[in-house]
Design an enzyme around this catalytic site. Structure first.
Site, short mmCIF file in Angstrom:
data_model
loop_
_atom_site.label_atom_id
_atom_site.label_comp_id
_atom_site.label_asym_id
_atom_site.label_seq_id
_atom_site.Cartn_x
_atom_site.Cartn_y
_atom_site.Cartn_z
N ALA A 131 0.85 -1.20 0.00
CA ALA A 131 0.00 0.00 0.00
C ALA A 131 0.89 1.24 0.00
O ALA A 131 2.07 1.17 0.33
CB ALA A 131 -0.89 0.01 1.23
N GLN B 40 1.01 3.68 2.03
CA GLN B 40 1.58 3.88 3.37
C GLN B 40 2.04 2.56 3.98
O GLN B 40 1.91 2.34 5.19
CB GLN B 40 0.57 4.59 4.28
CG GLN B 40 0.46 6.07 4.01
CD GLN B 40 1.78 6.82 4.29
OE1 GLN B 40 2.58 6.42 5.13
NE2 GLN B 40 2.00 7.90 3.57
N SER B 41 2.60 1.69 3.18
CA SER B 41 3.08 0.40 3.69
C SER B 41 4.31 0.56 4.58
O SER B 41 5.28 1.23 4.21
CB SER B 41 3.43 -0.51 2.50
OG SER B 41 4.19 -1.62 2.94
N ASN B 42 4.25 -0.07 5.75
CA ASN B 42 5.42 -0.12 6.62
C ASN B 42 6.43 -1.15 6.11
O ASN B 42 7.63 -1.02 6.32
CB ASN B 42 5.00 -0.49 8.04
CG ASN B 42 4.03 0.52 8.61
OD1 ASN B 42 4.39 1.68 8.80
ND2 ASN B 42 2.80 0.10 8.86
#
Ligand SMILES: *Cc1c(COP(=O)(O)O)cnc(C)c1O
Length: 347
Positions: free
Chosen positions: A77, A79-81
């Site tokens: 995504a 905002q993927s960590n």
């Protein structure tokens, strides 16, 4: 007697995290909920603002290094960590990283697209690609394979970290290790836990923790809180991952399908979307313990814990372990969406 997790040593691994991470008491939040609450601080795994993916990447990047790769590819995504930490791990190991960002959240604003993890991806020198669909993991993986093919054509040695369910759950081994670590910490304090609660997304953390705990003889419920898809779709995913992980460490007998516990009552309206229960959980954890939770994963996981306690599925007075999986850069990407609610809460 063989060591219970001996099978882990068969997998290449690079050390990236600061471990053991702390096991912290959360007495004020626990008292507010009527339980004894402990938090495994995997938001403190150390690498580039930390999180659960550090433990998972120790195995993916271990394999990448064993294959002599020089370029890592990953999809996630916006905002993927996971992609942020893959970029960080690649920097540590002297590899390049290509990131494919998927449009999973349809009402994304400017901050969501530029702040938080995206800002860090760029700072870490990742090459960013965008991918339109948000729900098709196989297509996202296929696009990544095409990119890997063209990089190989240029003489690079790519390593793809796949998202799809048809690839081995290597990262879950990190949570088999973590389960052992946290129980050693608990034993040193002279106690065990009555229940464990964690976010359940790709399911590698949930399935890894479940298998890791069962492999060392722990029988408490492991409650997975759905953050990515509803329970009817998440349950088979956790089962498949747990069965695979148990087999990977040579302990197939420790996993039984009926042992999978997932709930989705705090999941709606969907991935990365806020709801009242998540707001409440973020606010309570911050005010009671200065414990910061993110809106996408840990806020929902804590909301799930609170819902279990209020419904009596976790009994009053229980000693409960909350697995804090990180995600903190996401708070800043959600600033605009958190703002009206914070104004209301503090009025
Ligand atoms: C990815 C992620 C999760 C979910 O973990 P899975 O192993 O994918 O199920 C939970 N919390 C945070 C902060 C994450 O980044």
């Amino acid at each position: 007697m063989p060591r219970p997790l001996a099978g882990i040593d068969d997998y290449p691994r690079v050390r990236l995290g600061h471990v053991p991470t702390p096991l912290d008491a959360a007495p004020h939040l626990g008292a507010a909920l009527g339980i004894e609450l402990w938090v495994k601080r995997d938001d403190c795994t150390g690498l580039a603002m930390g999180g659960n993916k550090v433990r998972q990447l120790e195995f993916y990047l271990g394999e990448a290094q064993a294959r002599d790769a020089d370029t890592v590819l990953i999809t996630g995504a916006v905002q993927s960590n996971f992609v942020r930490l893959a970029a960080a791990g690649a920097c540590r190991l002297g590899m390049d990283v290509h990131i494919q960002l998927e449009e999973r959240v349809d009402d994304a604003d400017e901050l969501y697209r530029t702040s938080g993890n995206v800002l860090l991806d760029r700072l870490l020198g990742a090459t960013l690609h965008s991918f339109p669909a948000g729900e098709d993991e196989a297509a996202a993986d296929a696009a990544l394979e095409r990119l890997a093919g063209s990089l190989a054509g240029e003489g690079r040695k790519p390593y793809v970290i796949h998202l799809g369910i048809d690839h081995p759950p290597l990262g879950g081994l990190g949570y088999v290790v973590a389960a052992n670590e946290v129980m050693e910490q608990a034993r040193a304090r002279g106690f065990g836990f009555d229940a464990v609660v964690c976010a359940s997304g790709s399911a590698l953390t949930h399935a890894g923790a479940l298998v890791g705990l069962r492999a060392i003889g722990e029988t408490m419920p492991v409650h997975g809180v759905c953050v990515r898809r509803d329970a009817s779709r998440q349950r088979p995913r956790v089962s498949k991952r747990a069965a695979e992980l148990a087999a990977m460490i040579g302990r197939s007998e420790v996993f039984a399908e009926h042992d999978v516990d997932v709930s989705d009552e705090v999941y709606p309206p969907g991935y990365g979307k806020l709801n009242e229960a998540t707001h409440e959980a973020m606010w309570m954890a911050a005010r009671c313990e200065a414990l910061l939770l993110d809106p996408v994963y840990t806020g929902k996981a804590m909301a799930g814990l609170i819902a279990h306690v209020r419904a009596g599925r976790i009994a009053a007075g229980s000693r409960v372990l909350f697995l804090h999986t990180g995600g903190l850069p996401g708070i800043f990407a959600y600033a605009a969406r958190l703002d009206p609610w914070l104004s209301g809460a503090n009025a």
